[in-house]
Write an enzyme that holds these catalytic residues in place. Sequence first.
Site, short mmCIF file in Angstrom:
data_model
loop_
_atom_site.label_atom_id
_atom_site.label_comp_id
_atom_site.label_asym_id
_atom_site.label_seq_id
_atom_site.Cartn_x
_atom_site.Cartn_y
_atom_site.Cartn_z
N ILE A 1 0.95 -1.14 0.06
CA ILE A 1 -0.10 0.07 0.04
C ILE A 1 0.75 1.16 0.07
O ILE A 1 0.68 2.21 -0.76
CB ILE A 1 -1.15 -0.09 1.26
N ARG B 1 -3.35 0.80 11.25
CA ARG B 1 -4.08 0.61 12.33
C ARG B 1 -3.89 1.38 13.46
O ARG B 1 -2.97 2.31 13.63
CB ARG B 1 -3.68 -0.83 12.91
N GLU C 1 -12.21 0.93 17.59
CA GLU C 1 -13.19 1.13 16.70
C GLU C 1 -14.03 0.43 16.98
O GLU C 1 -14.24 -0.64 17.41
CB GLU C 1 -12.47 0.54 15.27
N HIS D 1 -12.90 3.81 9.06
CA HIS D 1 -12.38 2.66 8.52
C HIS D 1 -12.76 2.28 7.17
O HIS D 1 -13.19 1.13 7.10
CB HIS D 1 -12.20 1.39 9.53
#
Length: 305
Positions: free
Chosen positions: A156, A223, A252, A271
């Site tokens: 990523i 994260r 979360e 998210h």
Amino acid sequence: MARIFVTRRIPGAAVERLAALHAVDVWDGALPPAPEVLRERAQGCEALLTMLSDRVDDELLDAAPELKVIANYAVGSDNVDLAACAERGVAVGVTPDALTEATADLAFALILAAARNLIAGHDAVRAGEWRTWEPAGWLGHDVHGATLALIGPGRIGEAVARRAAGFDMEILRVGRHEDLHAALARADVISLHCPLTEATRGLIDAAALAVCKPTAILVNTARGAVVDQGALRDALQSGRLAAAGLDVTDPEPLPPEHPLLTAPNLLVLPHVGSATHTARARMADMAAANIDAGLAGEALPHPAA
Ligand code: DGY
């Protein structure tokens, strides 16, 4: 025919394909099953298709001794106790690649939105506070030509680097062996892409934030727990850091009364890095392929690291 429990309804046709061959039970709730419910539904199952919001731990594995494979619907596997699965011979699969470009798009959207104050501008328009063209209103920071530190330059991170090349950004790649603080001190934009491990938990702490430029922008699509959120709030409040864009938080969901949300120049998303129709359907295909292989006793095509 195997028994499979899928812990949420997921996009795409992969679960239907699994259901044509196996006894598939899909959790229909709008929220994830509670741990005790997950344990109950997992009983007798040979495969689970889990979300990052499910904890796969000893207790769950003990409740489902027939399990052969866990297909986690995520590239990350920090919600899964990999050692406990390995001890029991339960294979664990993830969904790499499927979400790389979607997550990189979102990281770039956060970079632009945080650097250029997009949310504050939008809110001002909607609140009727836009009275005239403002020579000094809603000023932000240049993204074009800025120095971008990629913390955890994996798939990523590299996809973000490709986008950054179009903005003539200078890229600093910070892997496990590079000097994090030296890179943070040079960066105008810091984008986090490392997995959550014991080594990266709280990596961006008060000491790390203290060396950042006060004009720097922090973006997290990795994260939440990679960032010490108390230290981030303090840095934003004191102006030690210009802005932050977070797609991930700890916990979360982040409760609306969480102290982090009192910080200025902070943009928080729920998210959604991989939340495109294509990415989520491809993730489902990969999870199903992991289940097929795991049930057949074969090596998973997309194993967790
Ligand atoms: C993942 O897959 O780990 C992402 O965070 C969810 O999109």
